[in-house]
Design a protein around this motif. Structure first.
Motif, PDB file in Angstrom:
ATOM      1  N   VAL A 306       0.840  -1.205   0.000  1.00 44.42           N
ATOM      2  CA  VAL A 306       0.000   0.000   0.000  1.00 44.42           C
ATOM      3  C   VAL A 306       0.872   1.251   0.000  1.00 44.42           C
ATOM      4  O   VAL A 306       0.558   2.252  -0.660  1.00 44.42           O
ATOM      5  CB  VAL A 306      -0.950  -0.006   1.205  1.00 44.42           C
ATOM      6  N   ALA A 307       1.995   1.206   0.721  1.00 45.75           N
ATOM      7  CA  ALA A 307       2.905   2.360   0.752  1.00 45.75           C
ATOM      8  C   ALA A 307       3.500   2.618  -0.626  1.00 45.75           C
ATOM      9  O   ALA A 307       3.629   3.780  -1.051  1.00 45.75           O
ATOM     10  CB  ALA A 307       4.013   2.113   1.768  1.00 45.75           C
ATOM     11  N   ARG A 308       3.882   1.570  -1.334  1.00 46.16           N
ATOM     12  CA  ARG A 308       4.407   1.749  -2.697  1.00 46.16           C
ATOM     13  C   ARG A 308       3.332   2.344  -3.608  1.00 46.16           C
ATOM     14  O   ARG A 308       3.610   3.197  -4.456  1.00 46.16           O
ATOM     15  CB  ARG A 308       4.879   0.402  -3.261  1.00 46.16           C
ATOM     16  N   GLN A 309       2.100   1.899  -3.409  1.00 44.20           N
ATOM     17  CA  GLN A 309       0.976   2.442  -4.164  1.00 44.20           C
ATOM     18  C   GLN A 309       0.820   3.938  -3.882  1.00 44.20           C
ATOM     19  O   GLN A 309       0.601   4.738  -4.807  1.00 44.20           O
ATOM     20  CB  GLN A 309      -0.291   1.682  -3.770  1.00 44.20           C
ATOM     21  N   ALA A 310       0.958   4.321  -2.618  1.00 46.33           N
ATOM     22  CA  ALA A 310       0.828   5.731  -2.246  1.00 46.33           C
ATOM     23  C   ALA A 310       1.946   6.558  -2.866  1.00 46.33           C
ATOM     24  O   ALA A 310       1.704   7.658  -3.393  1.00 46.33           O
ATOM     25  CB  ALA A 310       0.845   5.863  -0.722  1.00 46.33           C
ATOM     26  N   ASP A 336     -12.367  -0.270  18.505  1.00 43.83           N
ATOM     27  CA  ASP A 336     -13.320   0.131  17.475  1.00 43.83           C
ATOM     28  C   ASP A 336     -12.943  -0.420  16.104  1.00 43.83           C
ATOM     29  O   ASP A 336     -13.711  -0.274  15.140  1.00 43.83           O
ATOM     30  CB  ASP A 336     -13.400   1.661  17.390  1.00 43.83           C
ATOM     31  N   LEU A 337     -11.771  -1.043  16.014  1.00 42.57           N
ATOM     32  CA  LEU A 337     -11.287  -1.584  14.749  1.00 42.57           C
ATOM     33  C   LEU A 337     -10.424  -2.796  15.060  1.00 42.57           C
ATOM     34  O   LEU A 337      -9.672  -2.802  16.048  1.00 42.57           O
ATOM     35  CB  LEU A 337     -10.457  -0.532  14.002  1.00 42.57           C
ATOM     36  N   SER A 338     -10.528  -3.813  14.214  1.00 43.26           N
ATOM     37  CA  SER A 338      -9.697  -4.998  14.398  1.00 43.26           C
ATOM     38  C   SER A 338      -8.272  -4.723  13.926  1.00 43.26           C
ATOM     39  O   SER A 338      -8.009  -3.759  13.206  1.00 43.26           O
ATOM     40  CB  SER A 338     -10.271  -6.175  13.608  1.00 43.26           C
ATOM     41  N   PHE A 339      -7.353  -5.598  14.300  1.00 46.43           N
ATOM     42  CA  PHE A 339      -5.970  -5.441  13.873  1.00 46.43           C
ATOM     43  C   PHE A 339      -5.864  -5.489  12.349  1.00 46.43           C
ATOM     44  O   PHE A 339      -5.217  -4.628  11.738  1.00 46.43           O
ATOM     45  CB  PHE A 339      -5.100  -6.524  14.501  1.00 46.43           C
ATOM     46  N   LEU A 340      -6.497  -6.466  11.724  1.00 49.61           N
ATOM     47  CA  LEU A 340      -6.446  -6.551  10.259  1.00 49.61           C
ATOM     48  C   LEU A 340      -7.138  -5.361   9.611  1.00 49.61           C
ATOM     49  O   LEU A 340      -6.807  -4.978   8.483  1.00 49.61           O
ATOM     50  CB  LEU A 340      -7.098  -7.850   9.783  1.00 49.61           C
ATOM     51  N   GLY A 341      -8.066  -4.765  10.328  1.00 51.66           N
ATOM     52  CA  GLY A 341      -8.775  -3.606   9.786  1.00 51.66           C
ATOM     53  C   GLY A 341      -7.893  -2.381   9.639  1.00 51.66           C
ATOM     54  O   GLY A 341      -8.234  -1.459   8.881  1.00 51.66           O
ATOM     55  N   ILE A 342      -6.752  -2.346  10.329  1.00 55.82           N
ATOM     56  CA  ILE A 342      -5.866  -1.175  10.250  1.00 55.82           C
ATOM     57  C   ILE A 342      -5.393  -0.977   8.814  1.00 55.82           C
ATOM     58  O   ILE A 342      -5.673   0.043   8.175  1.00 55.82           O
ATOM     59  CB  ILE A 342      -4.656  -1.316  11.203  1.00 55.82           C
ATOM     60  N   THR A 343      -4.677  -1.953   8.289  1.00 59.57           N
ATOM     61  CA  THR A 343      -4.124  -1.791   6.935  1.00 59.57           C
ATOM     62  C   THR A 343      -5.212  -1.829   5.878  1.00 59.57           C
ATOM     63  O   THR A 343      -5.121  -1.118   4.866  1.00 59.57           O
ATOM     64  CB  THR A 343      -3.069  -2.880   6.662  1.00 59.57           C
ATOM     65  N   ASP A 344      -6.249  -2.631   6.088  1.00 58.35           N
ATOM     66  CA  ASP A 344      -7.340  -2.673   5.111  1.00 58.35           C
ATOM     67  C   ASP A 344      -8.006  -1.302   4.982  1.00 58.35           C
ATOM     68  O   ASP A 344      -8.324  -0.849   3.870  1.00 58.35           O
ATOM     69  CB  ASP A 344      -8.381  -3.717   5.525  1.00 58.35           C
ATOM     70  N   THR A 345      -8.202  -0.625   6.103  1.00 58.04           N
ATOM     71  CA  THR A 345      -8.821   0.701   6.068  1.00 58.04           C
ATOM     72  C   THR A 345      -7.880   1.729   5.452  1.00 58.04           C
ATOM     73  O   THR A 345      -8.308   2.588   4.659  1.00 58.04           O
ATOM     74  CB  THR A 345      -9.230   1.131   7.487  1.00 58.04           C
ATOM     75  N   VAL A 346      -6.607   1.659   5.813  1.00 55.86           N
ATOM     76  CA  VAL A 346      -5.623   2.576   5.223  1.00 55.86           C
ATOM     77  C   VAL A 346      -5.616   2.424   3.702  1.00 55.86           C
ATOM     78  O   VAL A 346      -5.598   3.428   2.967  1.00 55.86           O
ATOM     79  CB  VAL A 346      -4.220   2.316   5.804  1.00 55.86           C
ATOM     80  N   ARG A 347      -5.640   1.206   3.221  1.00 54.41           N
ATOM     81  CA  ARG A 347      -5.651   0.975   1.762  1.00 54.41           C
ATOM     82  C   ARG A 347      -6.876   1.630   1.117  1.00 54.41           C
ATOM     83  O   ARG A 347      -6.756   2.283   0.074  1.00 54.41           O
ATOM     84  CB  ARG A 347      -5.652  -0.523   1.474  1.00 54.41           C
ATOM     85  N   ALA A 375     -11.057   8.030   7.133  1.00 52.96           N
ATOM     86  CA  ALA A 375     -10.767   6.841   7.948  1.00 52.96           C
ATOM     87  C   ALA A 375     -11.809   6.678   9.042  1.00 52.96           C
ATOM     88  O   ALA A 375     -12.316   5.569   9.278  1.00 52.96           O
ATOM     89  CB  ALA A 375      -9.372   6.940   8.540  1.00 52.96           C
ATOM     90  N   ARG A 376     -12.175   7.765   9.716  1.00 52.81           N
ATOM     91  CA  ARG A 376     -13.180   7.683  10.779  1.00 52.81           C
ATOM     92  C   ARG A 376     -14.523   7.236  10.226  1.00 52.81           C
ATOM     93  O   ARG A 376     -15.251   6.465  10.866  1.00 52.81           O
ATOM     94  CB  ARG A 376     -13.306   9.036  11.490  1.00 52.81           C
ATOM     95  N   GLU A 377     -14.851   7.716   9.021  1.00 48.62           N
ATOM     96  CA  GLU A 377     -16.102   7.307   8.391  1.00 48.62           C
ATOM     97  C   GLU A 377     -16.114   5.804   8.125  1.00 48.62           C
ATOM     98  O   GLU A 377     -17.096   5.102   8.407  1.00 48.62           O
ATOM     99  CB  GLU A 377     -16.283   8.084   7.081  1.00 48.62           C
TER     100      GLU A 377
END
Length: 383
Positions: A306-310, A336-347, A375-377
């Motif tokens: 995702v960082a390379r994409q950015a 309020d968010l799962s661990f896997l949800g961190i990178t999935d949401t960032v993407r 992100a909050r949305e």
């Protein structure tokens, strides 16, 4: 010659270790300014009494009166511009150990003042990289303090830029090395804070567990050393002794090895290009050692992709990446968010952003504001 130092983030992990280094080399450094968030006023007061700065800056004004009254004869500032003032004081070296993209304005202030910037605040470079690079008044003005980038800077002295084939950034693998995505579905914030080798702040430790920290370091390495992102690789090295490597066109690889002790890159940031005596204990070469290297599983840990994409999308996409991640880590901490949800949401936030140029601090801050709101949305919809 004694170097004057302005230390930003003095009560954090980087700041307290920097003061340990300075305390052992008092003839080499003079602390002229300390800056901190303000949530630990008693520690700021203790540090100021021990090192005698002429300026103490607090990002929050909550403890202003307490610190001012405890330090007669010291100028005490508080508020959003206080840390910027400490950064721009004109010290020989400004060590930016602030956490988060709030470090951008102090980074720019230090560069504008002509100070050497010992940069531990990777987020300011990630968020405003092109703006930061355009603000340098000399090419060697930024000295990286991240252990990985310090290692790269040391190894790069072995050849010219044209002789570099690729940079290899090592990763410990964090708290969840070797786990599958299914195994990561139920991990907790407390689990993510159990780093196997490093003692760091909570945000950096969670970022290490998600490999977002390594993704930020790929962006940072690209901006610091002007090497294309496709020539920056990540390899998992659980022992955290090889901090990064540079591969040259003739097939040789130069690696920097030292214990997982942040005082070494901090000391180099303060004294670069010279070295201080006795900062860390080297490996005992009379004993057997086993150091292993593993490929990164980008399916389980997609943050670097995702960082390379950015990086490829626009100058401001890395700022969006970082700001969205900060919101996601905060949400993960309160369940309020799962661990896997961190990178999935960032993407998802990165993919939704339309992109722009980093033409000003205001442009960077606008991109970050958008990213945080988006992100909050997304997080609220998950909940």
């Amino acid at each position: 010659m004694t170097r004057s130092v302005s230390l930003l983030g003095s009560t954090g992990s980087i700041g307290t270790q920097a003061l340990e280094v300075i305390a052992r080399h008092r003839d080499s450094f003079e602390v002229v300014a300390l800056a901190a968030g303000g949530s630990h006023p008693e520690l700021v007061i203790e540090q100021a009494r021990a090192f005698g700065p002429r300026l103490v800056a607090l990002a929050s004004d909550a403890a202003f009166a307490e610190v001012r009254d405890a330090l007669p004869g010291v100028e005490v500032l508080a508020g959003p511009d206080a840390v910027v003032a400490a950064a721009g004081i004109g010290a020989d070296v400004v060590l930016n150990g602030v956490t988060g993209s709030v470090g951008l304005r102090p980074t720019l202030a230090a560069l504008a003042a002509g100070s050497t910037l010992a940069l531990a605040n990777k987020e300011s470079l990630v968020a405003g990289g092109p703006l930061v690079n355009r603000s340098r008044v000399r090419d060697d003005q930024i000295v990286p303090v991240d252990s990985e980038h310090s290692a790269l800077a040391q190894a790069l002295r072995s050849g010219t830029k044209g002789e570099v084939r690729r940079l290899v950034v090592t990763a410990s693998g964090g708290a969840f090395r070797g786990r599958t995505r299914r195994e990561l579905e139920s991990v907790t914030y407390a689990d993510a804070l159990k780093h196997p080798t490093w003692d760091m702040g909570p945000v950096v430790t969670v970022n290490s567990a998600s490999l977002v920290n390594k993704a930020l370091e790929v962006i940072e390495a690209h901006l610091l050393f002007d090497i294309p992102a496709e020539r920056i690789d990540v390899v998992v090295h659980p022992q955290s002794v090889i901090h990064s490597m540079v591969e040259f066109v003739d097939g040789s690889t130069i690696a920097q090895a030292s214990p997982p002790d942040m005082r070494l890159p901090i000391a180099l940031g303060l004294s670069w290009p010279s070295r201080l005596d006795g900062v860390a204990t080297p490996p005992d070469w009379t004993q057997a050692h086993t150091w292993t290297f593993e490929p990164l599983d980008e399916h389980v840990f997609p943050a670097i992709r995702v960082a390379r994409q950015a990086l490829a999308a626009s100058e401001l996409h890395p700022a969006v990446f970082n700001a969205a991640n900060e919101e996601c880590v905060a949400a993960f901490a309160v369940r309020d968010l799962s661990f896997l949800g961190i990178t999935d949401t960032v993407r998802r936030v990165v993919e939704a952003y339309e992109g722009a140029d980093a033409s000003s601090v205001e442009a960077v801050e606008a991109a970050e504001t958008w990213a945080r709101a988006r992100a909050r949305e997304l997080i609220s919809n998950v909940g």
